[in-house]
Design a protein around this motif. Structure first.
Motif, PDB file in Angstrom:
ATOM      1  N   MET A 162     -44.902  72.016   8.677  1.00 17.40           N
ATOM      2  CA  MET A 162     -45.969  72.114   9.910  1.00 17.40           C
ATOM      3  C   MET A 162     -46.266  70.315   9.988  1.00 17.40           C
ATOM      4  SD  MET A 162     -46.310  75.397  11.155  1.00 17.40           S
ATOM      5  CE  MET A 162     -45.258  76.630  10.796  1.00 17.40           C
ATOM      6  N   PRO A 163     -46.270  69.708  11.957  1.00 18.84           N
ATOM      7  CA  PRO A 163     -46.987  69.348  12.425  1.00 18.84           C
ATOM      8  C   PRO A 163     -48.331  68.965  12.384  1.00 18.84           C
ATOM      9  CG  PRO A 163     -45.684  70.404  13.188  1.00 18.84           C
ATOM     10  CD  PRO A 163     -45.086  70.935  12.637  1.00 18.84           C
ATOM     11  N   SER A 164     -49.490  68.475  11.816  1.00 16.99           N
ATOM     12  CA  SER A 164     -51.168  68.202  12.173  1.00 16.99           C
ATOM     13  C   SER A 164     -51.498  68.845  13.530  1.00 16.99           C
ATOM     14  CB  SER A 164     -51.774  67.111  11.774  1.00 16.99           C
ATOM     15  OG  SER A 164     -51.079  66.406   9.801  1.00 16.99           O
ATOM     16  N   PRO A 165     -52.215  69.187  14.109  1.00 24.28           N
ATOM     17  CA  PRO A 165     -52.695  69.514  15.366  1.00 24.28           C
ATOM     18  C   PRO A 165     -52.483  68.665  16.156  1.00 24.28           C
ATOM     19  CG  PRO A 165     -54.355  70.710  13.421  1.00 24.28           C
ATOM     20  CD  PRO A 165     -53.114  69.330  12.958  1.00 24.28           C
ATOM     21  N   GLN A 166     -52.523  69.394  17.167  1.00 25.53           N
ATOM     22  CA  GLN A 166     -52.283  68.083  18.501  1.00 25.53           C
ATOM     23  C   GLN A 166     -53.500  67.798  18.551  1.00 25.53           C
ATOM     24  OE1 GLN A 166     -49.456  68.614  22.007  1.00 25.53           O
ATOM     25  NE2 GLN A 166     -50.960  68.442  23.109  1.00 25.53           N
ATOM     26  N   LYS A 167     -54.572  66.434  19.027  1.00 21.65           N
ATOM     27  CA  LYS A 167     -55.170  66.555  19.334  1.00 21.65           C
ATOM     28  C   LYS A 167     -55.815  65.823  20.756  1.00 21.65           C
ATOM     29  CE  LYS A 167     -57.762  63.186  16.675  1.00 21.65           C
ATOM     30  NZ  LYS A 167     -58.140  62.767  15.242  1.00 21.65           N
ATOM     31  N   THR A 168     -56.615  65.673  21.718  1.00 23.46           N
ATOM     32  CA  THR A 168     -56.588  64.897  22.845  1.00 23.46           C
ATOM     33  C   THR A 168     -57.853  64.070  22.473  1.00 23.46           C
ATOM     34  OG1 THR A 168     -55.307  65.825  24.027  1.00 23.46           O
ATOM     35  CG2 THR A 168     -56.447  65.000  25.429  1.00 23.46           C
ATOM     36  N   ILE A 169     -57.991  63.353  23.498  1.00 27.02           N
ATOM     37  CA  ILE A 169     -59.303  62.996  23.362  1.00 27.02           C
ATOM     38  C   ILE A 169     -60.117  62.282  24.865  1.00 27.02           C
ATOM     39  CG2 ILE A 169     -61.025  60.982  22.430  1.00 27.02           C
ATOM     40  CD1 ILE A 169     -59.816  61.403  19.351  1.00 27.02           C
ATOM     41  N   VAL A 170     -60.554  62.457  25.363  1.00 31.06           N
ATOM     42  CA  VAL A 170     -61.158  62.499  26.362  1.00 31.06           C
ATOM     43  C   VAL A 170     -62.465  62.217  26.541  1.00 31.06           C
ATOM     44  CG1 VAL A 170     -58.954  63.353  28.131  1.00 31.06           C
ATOM     45  CG2 VAL A 170     -60.451  64.599  27.647  1.00 31.06           C
ATOM     46  N   GLN A 171     -62.676  61.446  28.353  1.00 28.52           N
ATOM     47  CA  GLN A 171     -64.160  61.313  28.786  1.00 28.52           C
ATOM     48  C   GLN A 171     -64.230  62.510  29.263  1.00 28.52           C
ATOM     49  OE1 GLN A 171     -64.272  57.975  30.862  1.00 28.52           O
ATOM     50  NE2 GLN A 171     -65.083  56.756  29.098  1.00 28.52           N
ATOM     51  N   ASP A 200     -45.622  59.896  33.023  1.00 27.50           N
ATOM     52  CA  ASP A 200     -46.454  61.019  32.963  1.00 27.50           C
ATOM     53  C   ASP A 200     -47.873  60.451  34.484  1.00 27.50           C
ATOM     54  OD1 ASP A 200     -47.675  63.476  34.771  1.00 27.50           O
ATOM     55  OD2 ASP A 200     -47.115  64.137  32.784  1.00 27.50           O
ATOM     56  N   VAL A 201     -47.367  60.361  35.334  1.00 28.76           N
ATOM     57  CA  VAL A 201     -48.648  60.140  36.297  1.00 28.76           C
ATOM     58  C   VAL A 201     -50.325  61.626  36.247  1.00 28.76           C
ATOM     59  CG1 VAL A 201     -47.593  58.869  37.904  1.00 28.76           C
ATOM     60  CG2 VAL A 201     -47.992  61.477  38.378  1.00 28.76           C
ATOM     61  N   VAL A 202     -50.272  62.102  35.511  1.00 26.52           N
ATOM     62  CA  VAL A 202     -50.559  63.336  35.080  1.00 26.52           C
ATOM     63  C   VAL A 202     -51.667  62.835  33.905  1.00 26.52           C
ATOM     64  CG1 VAL A 202     -52.082  65.252  34.440  1.00 26.52           C
ATOM     65  CG2 VAL A 202     -50.326  64.867  36.689  1.00 26.52           C
ATOM     66  N   GLU A 257     -55.204  62.816  30.645  1.00 29.23           N
ATOM     67  CA  GLU A 257     -55.647  64.164  30.378  1.00 29.23           C
ATOM     68  C   GLU A 257     -54.336  64.666  29.759  1.00 29.23           C
ATOM     69  OE1 GLU A 257     -57.866  66.370  32.133  1.00 29.23           O
ATOM     70  OE2 GLU A 257     -58.231  64.959  33.861  1.00 29.23           O
ATOM     71  N   ASP A 258     -53.875  65.753  28.966  1.00 29.68           N
ATOM     72  CA  ASP A 258     -52.811  66.229  28.422  1.00 29.68           C
ATOM     73  C   ASP A 258     -52.047  67.638  29.228  1.00 29.68           C
ATOM     74  OD1 ASP A 258     -51.953  67.084  25.884  1.00 29.68           O
ATOM     75  OD2 ASP A 258     -53.054  68.997  25.546  1.00 29.68           O
ATOM     76  N   ASP A 259     -53.239  68.765  29.307  1.00 30.64           N
ATOM     77  CA  ASP A 259     -52.294  69.745  30.369  1.00 30.64           C
ATOM     78  C   ASP A 259     -53.136  70.355  31.435  1.00 30.64           C
ATOM     79  OD1 ASP A 259     -50.397  71.394  31.731  1.00 30.64           O
ATOM     80  OD2 ASP A 259     -50.606  72.608  30.142  1.00 30.64           O
ATOM     81  N   PRO A 260     -54.154  69.764  32.013  1.00 27.38           N
ATOM     82  CA  PRO A 260     -54.709  70.481  33.183  1.00 27.38           C
ATOM     83  C   PRO A 260     -54.495  71.652  33.651  1.00 27.38           C
ATOM     84  CG  PRO A 260     -53.910  68.503  34.352  1.00 27.38           C
ATOM     85  CD  PRO A 260     -53.881  68.689  32.994  1.00 27.38           C
ATOM     86  N   SER A 261     -53.514  71.808  33.982  1.00 26.78           N
ATOM     87  CA  SER A 261     -52.733  73.256  34.704  1.00 26.78           C
ATOM     88  C   SER A 261     -52.368  74.736  33.225  1.00 26.78           C
ATOM     89  CB  SER A 261     -51.591  73.412  35.370  1.00 26.78           C
ATOM     90  OG  SER A 261     -50.183  72.515  34.536  1.00 26.78           O
ATOM     91  N   SER A 277     -60.269  56.504  27.429  1.00 27.80           N
ATOM     92  CA  SER A 277     -59.983  57.250  26.976  1.00 27.80           C
ATOM     93  C   SER A 277     -59.090  57.504  26.424  1.00 27.80           C
ATOM     94  CB  SER A 277     -59.719  58.173  27.858  1.00 27.80           C
ATOM     95  OG  SER A 277     -58.154  57.240  28.878  1.00 27.80           O
ATOM     96  N   ARG A 278     -58.093  57.603  24.909  1.00 27.61           N
ATOM     97  CA  ARG A 278     -57.235  57.521  24.447  1.00 27.61           C
ATOM     98  C   ARG A 278     -56.520  59.545  24.145  1.00 27.61           C
ATOM     99  NH1 ARG A 278     -57.633  55.287  18.476  1.00 27.61           N
ATOM    100  NH2 ARG A 278     -58.503  57.633  18.136  1.00 27.61           N
ATOM    101  N   VAL A 279     -55.427  59.689  24.368  1.00 24.32           N
ATOM    102  CA  VAL A 279     -54.750  60.609  24.484  1.00 24.32           C
ATOM    103  C   VAL A 279     -53.983  60.246  22.670  1.00 24.32           C
ATOM    104  CG1 VAL A 279     -53.649  62.671  24.797  1.00 24.32           C
ATOM    105  CG2 VAL A 279     -54.731  61.789  26.152  1.00 24.32           C
ATOM    106  N   GLU A 280     -53.943  61.574  21.563  1.00 25.36           N
ATOM    107  CA  GLU A 280     -52.751  61.704  20.132  1.00 25.36           C
ATOM    108  C   GLU A 280     -52.190  63.195  19.964  1.00 25.36           C
ATOM    109  OE1 GLU A 280     -55.587  61.450  17.183  1.00 25.36           O
ATOM    110  OE2 GLU A 280     -56.340  58.665  17.786  1.00 25.36           O
ATOM    111  N   TRP A 281     -50.880  62.708  20.409  1.00 22.09           N
ATOM    112  CA  TRP A 281     -49.952  63.993  19.918  1.00 22.09           C
ATOM    113  C   TRP A 281     -49.375  63.789  18.547  1.00 22.09           C
ATOM    114  CZ3 TRP A 281     -49.341  60.098  23.635  1.00 22.09           C
ATOM    115  CH2 TRP A 281     -48.232  60.109  22.949  1.00 22.09           C
ATOM    116  N   GLY A 282     -48.982  65.143  17.533  1.00 18.52           N
ATOM    117  CA  GLY A 282     -48.959  65.070  17.133  1.00 18.52           C
ATOM    118  C   GLY A 282     -49.240  64.515  14.950  1.00 18.52           C
ATOM    119  N   ALA A 283     -48.722  64.202  14.277  1.00 12.44           N
ATOM    120  CA  ALA A 283     -49.191  63.860  13.014  1.00 12.44           C
ATOM    121  C   ALA A 283     -48.000  63.272  12.272  1.00 12.44           C
ATOM    122  CB  ALA A 283     -49.703  64.438  13.039  1.00 12.44           C
TER     123      ALA A 283
END
Length: 496
Positions: free
Chosen positions: A1-10, A444-446, A451-455, A485-491
């Motif tokens: 299984m993949p490692s957790p998705q992680k989001t780092i934002v200001q 993706d402009v958002v 951002e990751d998924d603001p909605s 800002s930096r967004v990471e996903w998957g591992a």
């Protein structure tokens, strides 16, 4: 299984200004003085973005009412062709008499005298229609009462419009100005008072806002109510299931599903038990309805001269929709980064519209708020809106042609088929750019703003627990559109 998705934002970053990120928005802002400059005085006005969006939406709705004046004054009452040549048709005044509201009949319980035995709308929409009838003054001629019924409904739908605008503007916290896509959408203003769809659209927009705030039960309750007013909102539960599966948010999805089922039953069960024949009319009518306006099925029928059996069309449309849903599910589980909820909500509703056997012009209202959240880019949105406005004009000109006898005023079948094709191509185009954003999150402009998924509510910045294929590969980074800002996903991990 993949490692957790992680989001780092200001944190506490200011709202996104579309005039600084979108070239079309910047060009359009020249009408009111140009893009917002770095020395502009902000934060001291009562004209907040949400208030501005709501006021603009109300103003555009009023312009749409003005567009209906020729019909309000005479065309609804003096022959069929005039209301089509003026492109101002509305079901509302006609069904005031045709569905027994002028005579005080109770929807679903009282049998109608015309070709429709019972009201063919879902229960909550029937309640909306009946409440408007109660508020309509009873004095004067039948024409005057029909006019007043339309005005009362327009006032109620105006409230729905304001709710939609506010909910869309608040769903993405840092992007309130995206609500202007809804407020300024020309197809929204043109179709707002054709039928009662805005009621379901408002409930759906409120549900999306509740989900973005991490309130799955309230989301479910509102989706259930929206489904009790129009069938399409239930489709949102499908992609949400796959997203929650990928993120492991089973409890939250269960709460949403429970809320939706409970609220739908509370509305429908009394009518279902006390007036079963009237209650099921909406569902039997939907099944028995022949190939109708706006669908690719109609193009095939008119071009080949063959009439499809309604059962065959129903089966084929259902299979096409299931294939589209399977594709959306596969996209969700294999995308390099978990798609945003709004993106999948738009895709599933668009798939339903594209495969359905009928497309009434007001169905565009279902997609407009979802499109503003899924792809808040003015160029793509306006391309799609141009196609929808063309279709709006095309269907009325075609009906004018078919109802004008030997005069043949309007658009012949070939021209109408072209209008249908433009509607289909415009919707497919917007679907294509949304799918591209899912497969290439850096586009993706958002998400360019970190951002990751603001909605996404509970899905926002959540860990992935189940993915398939390349989504289980090494971690990657989104575009560095915002400094710091930096967004990471998957591992790195095993593939499923």
């Amino acid at each position: 299984m993949p490692s957790p998705q992680k989001t780092i934002v200001q944190q506490d970053r200011p709202p996104v200004s579309p005039t600084q990120r979108d070239e079309v928005a910047a060009a359009g802002s020249e009408v009111i003085g140009g893009p917002l400059g770095r020395w502009a005085r902000t934060g001291i006005s009562r004209a907040t973005p949400v208030r501005v969006v709501a006021l603009v939406a109300i103003g555009m709705f009023a312009l749409g009412m003005v567009q209906k004046i020729p019909c309000y004054e005479w065309a609804w009452f003096r022959g069929a062709s005039s209301q089509y040549t003026h492109a101002c048709y509305s079901d509302i005044p006609h069904l005031f008499l045709g569905r027994g509201f002028a005579d005080g009949l109770m929807p679903y319980f009282d049998r109608l005298s015309g070709d429709m035995e019972y009201l063919e709308y879902p229960v909550l929409t029937g309640v909306f229609m009946k409440v408007a009838a109660w508020l309509t003054p009873s004095g004067g001629s039948l024409q005057h009462r029909e006019q007043m019924y339309w005005m009362v409904n327009a006032a109620m739908l105006l409230i729905c419009t304001a709710v939609i605008a506010v909910c869309v503007a608040r769903t993405h916290r840092r992007r309130p100005w995206d609500g202007l896509l809804v407020a300024l959408a020309p197809a929204f203003a043109l179709t707002a008072t054709i039928n009662w769809d805005l009621f379901a659209v408002a409930l759906t927009a409120a549900a999306m806002l509740m989900w973005s705030r991490g309130r799955p039960l309230f989301f479910g309750v509102l989706i259930g109510l929206a489904t009790a007013a129009k069938l399409y909102p239930v489709l949102l539960l499908g992609p949400l299931l796959v997203l929650c599966w990928r993120a492991g948010k089973y409890r939250e999805y269960g709460a949403a599903l429970l809320g939706a089922a409970a609220s739908w039953l509370i509305v429908n069960l009394p009518v279902m038990l006390l007036a079963p024949e009237g209650w099921k009319k909406f569902y039997t009518f939907s099944q028995e309805r022949q190939v109708d306006f706006g669908s690719f099925w109609l193009i095939i029928t008119q071009r080949t001269g063959e009439q499809f059996d309604v059962h065959t069309v129903n089966t084929s449309a259902t299979l096409l929709m299931l294939l589209a849903c399977a594709g959306i599910a596969a996209l969700t589980l294999t995308a390099p980064r978990r798609p945003r909820f709004a993106q999948l909500a738009f895709l599933v509703v668009a798939a339903f519209i594209l495969t359905n056997k009928v497309y009434s012009p007001q169905y565009v209202l279902w997609l407009i708020p979802l499109a503003a959240l899924a792809r808040p880019r003015w160029r793509d949105f306006l391309i799609w809106q141009a196609c929808e406005v063309t279709y709006f004009l095309g269907i009325w000109m075609y009906l004018a042609y078919t109802s004008s006898g030997d005069k043949h005023q309007g658009l012949p079948a070939e021209g109408y088929q072209l209008a249908i094709a433009l509607h289909l191509l415009g919707t497919l185009y917007l679907c294509a750019v949304v799918v591209r954003d899912v497969l290439m999150p850096e586009r993706d402009v958002v998400r360019r703003d970190g951002e990751d998924d603001p909605s996404g509510g509970v899905l926002d910045q959540a860990a992935d627990v189940f993915v398939i294929g390349r989504a289980a590969g090494p971690a990657r980074h989104a575009a560095h559109a915002v400094e710091g800002s930096r967004v990471e996903w998957g591992a790195a991990g095993s593939r499923t």
